[in-house]
Design a protein around this motif. Sequence first.
Motif, mmCIF file in Angstrom:
data_model
loop_
_atom_site.group_PDB
_atom_site.id
_atom_site.type_symbol
_atom_site.label_atom_id
_atom_site.label_comp_id
_atom_site.label_asym_id
_atom_site.label_seq_id
_atom_site.Cartn_x
_atom_site.Cartn_y
_atom_site.Cartn_z
ATOM 1 N N THR A 1 20.257 14.254 -9.497
ATOM 2 C CA THR A 1 21.153 15.465 -9.585
ATOM 3 C C THR A 1 21.911 15.603 -10.585
ATOM 4 O OG1 THR A 1 22.488 14.572 -8.137
ATOM 5 C CG2 THR A 1 20.804 16.026 -7.154
ATOM 6 N N GLU A 2 22.503 14.187 -11.269
ATOM 7 C CA GLU A 2 23.328 14.415 -12.312
ATOM 8 C C GLU A 2 22.968 13.036 -13.210
ATOM 9 O OE1 GLU A 2 27.936 13.341 -13.473
ATOM 10 O OE2 GLU A 2 27.512 14.057 -11.296
ATOM 11 N N SER A 3 22.803 13.428 -14.615
ATOM 12 C CA SER A 3 22.357 12.133 -15.196
ATOM 13 C C SER A 3 23.167 12.280 -16.554
ATOM 14 C CB SER A 3 20.781 12.309 -15.661
ATOM 15 O OG SER A 3 20.410 11.490 -16.546
ATOM 16 N N VAL A 4 24.100 11.279 -16.806
ATOM 17 C CA VAL A 4 24.955 11.323 -18.041
ATOM 18 C C VAL A 4 24.474 9.810 -18.509
ATOM 19 C CG1 VAL A 4 27.270 11.157 -19.118
ATOM 20 C CG2 VAL A 4 26.747 12.326 -16.667
ATOM 21 N N PRO A 5 23.915 10.003 -20.178
ATOM 22 C CA PRO A 5 23.372 9.029 -20.556
ATOM 23 C C PRO A 5 24.392 7.484 -20.913
ATOM 24 C CG PRO A 5 22.610 10.874 -21.653
ATOM 25 C CD PRO A 5 23.499 11.292 -20.416
ATOM 26 N N GLY A 6 23.696 6.329 -20.344
ATOM 27 C CA GLY A 6 24.688 5.516 -20.627
ATOM 28 C C GLY A 6 25.980 5.257 -19.686
ATOM 29 N N SER A 7 25.943 6.226 -18.584
ATOM 30 C CA SER A 7 27.276 6.386 -17.836
ATOM 31 C C SER A 7 26.920 6.504 -16.378
ATOM 32 C CB SER A 7 27.951 7.451 -18.439
ATOM 33 O OG SER A 7 29.314 7.477 -17.600
ATOM 34 N N ARG A 8 26.194 7.472 -15.922
ATOM 35 C CA ARG A 8 25.927 7.493 -14.319
ATOM 36 C C ARG A 8 24.906 8.160 -14.124
ATOM 37 N NH1 ARG A 8 30.474 9.705 -11.933
ATOM 38 N NH2 ARG A 8 29.480 10.851 -10.219
ATOM 39 N N VAL A 9 24.081 7.887 -13.043
ATOM 40 C CA VAL A 9 22.813 8.644 -12.410
ATOM 41 C C VAL A 9 23.295 8.864 -10.895
ATOM 42 C CG1 VAL A 9 20.528 8.480 -12.029
ATOM 43 C CG2 VAL A 9 21.189 7.414 -13.973
ATOM 44 N N THR B 1 24.892 6.607 -6.145
ATOM 45 C CA THR B 1 25.354 6.884 -7.528
ATOM 46 C C THR B 1 25.184 5.291 -8.198
ATOM 47 O OG1 THR B 1 26.963 8.567 -6.796
ATOM 48 C CG2 THR B 1 27.511 7.716 -9.007
ATOM 49 N N PHE B 2 24.890 5.442 -9.405
ATOM 50 C CA PHE B 2 24.874 4.281 -10.278
ATOM 51 C C PHE B 2 25.915 4.755 -11.277
ATOM 52 C CE2 PHE B 2 20.736 4.173 -8.275
ATOM 53 C CZ PHE B 2 20.471 2.941 -8.037
ATOM 54 N N ALA C 1 0.640 -0.983 -0.159
ATOM 55 C CA ALA C 1 0.107 -0.048 -0.071
ATOM 56 C C ALA C 1 0.823 1.299 0.141
ATOM 57 C CB ALA C 1 -0.867 -0.093 1.254
ATOM 58 N N MET C 2 2.238 1.214 -0.252
ATOM 59 C CA MET C 2 2.950 2.088 -0.311
ATOM 60 C C MET C 2 2.404 3.619 -1.175
ATOM 61 S SD MET C 2 7.401 2.479 -0.458
ATOM 62 C CE MET C 2 7.349 1.585 -1.959
ATOM 63 N N GLN C 3 2.391 4.426 -0.602
ATOM 64 C CA GLN C 3 2.210 5.938 -1.575
ATOM 65 C C GLN C 3 3.286 6.389 -2.280
ATOM 66 O OE1 GLN C 3 -1.271 7.164 -1.454
ATOM 67 N NE2 GLN C 3 -1.566 5.145 -0.405
ATOM 68 N N ARG C 4 3.269 6.584 -3.428
ATOM 69 C CA ARG C 4 4.171 7.161 -4.344
ATOM 70 C C ARG C 4 3.963 8.531 -4.950
ATOM 71 N NH1 ARG C 4 3.493 1.994 -5.101
ATOM 72 N NH2 ARG C 4 5.119 0.530 -4.758
ATOM 73 N N THR C 5 4.886 9.664 -4.955
ATOM 74 C CA THR C 5 4.690 10.780 -5.684
ATOM 75 C C THR C 5 5.809 10.927 -6.689
ATOM 76 O OG1 THR C 5 3.420 11.486 -3.517
ATOM 77 C CG2 THR C 5 3.901 13.047 -5.211
ATOM 78 N N TYR C 6 5.354 11.215 -7.866
ATOM 79 C CA TYR C 6 6.430 11.592 -8.837
ATOM 80 C C TYR C 6 6.249 12.947 -9.201
ATOM 81 C CZ TYR C 6 6.526 6.308 -9.530
ATOM 82 O OH TYR C 6 6.560 5.115 -9.255
ATOM 83 N N SER C 7 7.491 13.608 -9.324
ATOM 84 C CA SER C 7 7.345 15.100 -9.643
ATOM 85 C C SER C 7 8.629 15.765 -10.452
ATOM 86 C CB SER C 7 7.397 16.020 -8.288
ATOM 87 O OG SER C 7 8.366 16.002 -7.407
ATOM 88 N N GLY C 8 8.420 16.775 -10.825
ATOM 89 C CA GLY C 8 9.592 17.280 -12.019
ATOM 90 C C GLY C 8 9.192 16.478 -13.297
ATOM 91 N N PRO C 9 10.520 16.542 -14.275
ATOM 92 C CA PRO C 9 10.617 15.659 -15.353
ATOM 93 C C PRO C 9 10.293 14.328 -15.047
ATOM 94 C CG PRO C 9 12.719 16.639 -14.966
ATOM 95 C CD PRO C 9 11.594 17.254 -13.915
ATOM 96 N N ASP C 10 9.787 13.584 -16.235
ATOM 97 C CA ASP C 10 9.784 11.957 -15.883
ATOM 98 C C ASP C 10 11.247 11.435 -15.742
ATOM 99 O OD1 ASP C 10 6.989 12.222 -16.389
ATOM 100 O OD2 ASP C 10 7.278 11.626 -18.643
ATOM 101 N N SER C 11 12.034 11.704 -16.287
ATOM 102 C CA SER C 11 13.537 11.145 -15.987
ATOM 103 C C SER C 11 14.553 12.432 -16.156
ATOM 104 C CB SER C 11 13.802 10.048 -17.094
ATOM 105 O OG SER C 11 13.900 10.855 -18.367
ATOM 106 N N GLY C 12 15.615 12.134 -15.651
ATOM 107 C CA GLY C 12 16.867 12.846 -15.630
ATOM 108 C C GLY C 12 16.783 13.702 -14.487
ATOM 109 N N VAL C 13 17.793 14.714 -14.688
ATOM 110 C CA VAL C 13 18.076 15.797 -13.719
ATOM 111 C C VAL C 13 16.680 16.606 -13.338
ATOM 112 C CG1 VAL C 13 19.109 18.014 -13.025
ATOM 113 C CG2 VAL C 13 20.547 16.119 -14.275
ATOM 114 N N GLY C 14 16.456 16.590 -12.182
ATOM 115 C CA GLY C 14 15.017 17.178 -11.503
ATOM 116 C C GLY C 14 14.134 16.160 -11.340
ATOM 117 N N ALA C 15 14.169 14.843 -11.919
ATOM 118 C CA ALA C 15 13.000 13.923 -11.614
ATOM 119 C C ALA C 15 13.078 13.764 -9.937
ATOM 120 C CB ALA C 15 13.332 12.791 -12.504
#
Length: 158
Positions: free
Chosen positions: A78-86, A103-104, A46-60
């Motif tokens: 806060t940082e999103s480099v396609p195919g490299s790091r989040v 960090t991923f 029953a966990m409540q989830r809220t998404y805001s900002g863009p769907d993906s990337g910085v600011g999501a």
Amino acid sequence: MASPNSDEFLVERSAVVNAEAATVFDLINDFHHWTAWSPWEGLDPAMQRTYSGPDSGVGASYAWSGNKKAGSGSMKITESVPGSRVVLDLSFLKPFKAQNVTTFLLEPQNSGVRVTWQMTGKKNFFFKIFGFIFSMDKMVGKDFEKGLAQLKAEAEKG
């Protein structure tokens, strides 16, 4: 890696995923996909989830509120480099307050991509007192291993 007496901690796990880096990146970079692989998703149906900002990337942003096991908190990319790091700012509110950085890192491999999941932060008062019993690595490491296995399964579906 942080020393046992340090005020900081590092938890880190890696796995090789036999999929394109872009596929793995998309599963991490968009919080809407986390329900398919996050090790904490099953803690409270029953966990409540809220998404805001863009769907993906910085600011999501993603916030959750659940039972005692799931707790509550939020994450923001806060940082999103396609195919490299989040990189995410992670804030826990319950069962205890903490601010951490997650960090991923994605590194191409012959058979796919090596995903390294790291979490760093300062040991709060609770962990300073009980640090001789608990370590962040022991508390969170198994969750990271489970999450990476589920991320691998999800990315390799297709």
